[in-house]
Design a protein around this motif. Structure first.
Motif, PDB file in Angstrom:
ATOM      1  N   ILE A 111      -6.417   5.464   6.217  1.00  9.49           N
ATOM      2  CA  ILE A 111      -6.183   4.098   5.730  1.00  9.49           C
ATOM      3  C   ILE A 111      -6.538   4.082   4.244  1.00  9.49           C
ATOM      4  N   ILE A 112      -5.610   3.614   3.424  1.00 14.77           N
ATOM      5  CA  ILE A 112      -5.820   3.565   1.971  1.00 14.77           C
ATOM      6  C   ILE A 112      -6.366   2.183   1.609  1.00 14.77           C
ATOM      7  N   ASP A 113      -7.519   2.178   0.973  1.00 15.39           N
ATOM      8  CA  ASP A 113      -8.196   0.935   0.599  1.00 15.39           C
ATOM      9  C   ASP A 113      -7.658   0.428  -0.739  1.00 15.39           C
ATOM     10  N   SER A 114      -6.438  -0.090  -0.694  1.00 18.26           N
ATOM     11  CA  SER A 114      -5.796  -0.623  -1.890  1.00 18.26           C
ATOM     12  C   SER A 114      -4.721  -1.612  -1.462  1.00 18.26           C
ATOM     13  N   ASP A 115      -4.621  -2.710  -2.186  1.00 20.48           N
ATOM     14  CA  ASP A 115      -3.575  -3.696  -1.899  1.00 20.48           C
ATOM     15  C   ASP A 115      -2.218  -3.269  -2.450  1.00 20.48           C
ATOM     16  N   ASN A 116      -2.166  -2.142  -3.142  1.00 18.03           N
ATOM     17  CA  ASN A 116      -0.907  -1.662  -3.718  1.00 18.03           C
ATOM     18  C   ASN A 116       0.060  -1.120  -2.678  1.00 18.03           C
ATOM     19  N   TYR A 117      -0.446  -0.815  -1.487  1.00 19.68           N
ATOM     20  CA  TYR A 117       0.377  -0.178  -0.464  1.00 19.68           C
ATOM     21  C   TYR A 117       0.393  -1.034   0.795  1.00 19.68           C
TER      22      TYR A 117
END
Length: 127
Positions: A111-117
């Motif tokens: 899980i990528i902790d960024s709102d970009n994805y």
């Protein structure tokens, strides 16, 4: 070895093609052995469970969408696709990509902790 899938019929494969996901896929943690199937449609690859062959995750190469997507050395990055009868509604999960190493036959999901994805990136409307 052989498995039988409602999606692909009987599939014969060598044991050295099995990709091990030691932690499984989110929501399917008990499934840890998969085949990566390319049925020559050119758009998707199919991550097929060895233990439950009717469970198949369509995958799309993230590098086709982003040049600077978070990478892991030695692994290819894929998003799990949510298919729909209407092509304009097909989405790809970029929030929790799947990483696969063809060389080591290992895979994992992160899980990528960024709102970009986004979880539901529209594959065709965002071109």
């Amino acid at each position: 070895m052989k498995i039988n899938s409602i999606h692909f019929g009987e599939i014969e494969f060598e044991e050295n093609l099995i990709i091990q996901f030691s932690e499984g896929i989110i929501g399917f943690e008990k499934l840890q052995k998969f085949l990566l199937i390319n049925n020559n449609n050119g758009l998707f690859l199919w991550l097929t469970s060895i233990d439950e062959p009717d469970i198949v995750f369509p995958l799309f190469a993230v590098e086709a969408l982003y040049n600077n997507f978070p990478q892991v050395e030695g692994f290819e990055t894929f998003g799990i696709v949510k298919l729909d009868r209407e092509p304009g509604n097909i989405t790809i999960n970029l929030k929790s990509p799947v990483y696969i190493s063809e060389k080591t036959k290992n895979g994992f999901q992160r899980i990528i902790d960024s709102d970009n994805y986004p979880i539901n990136y529209n594959l065709f409307k965002n071109e």
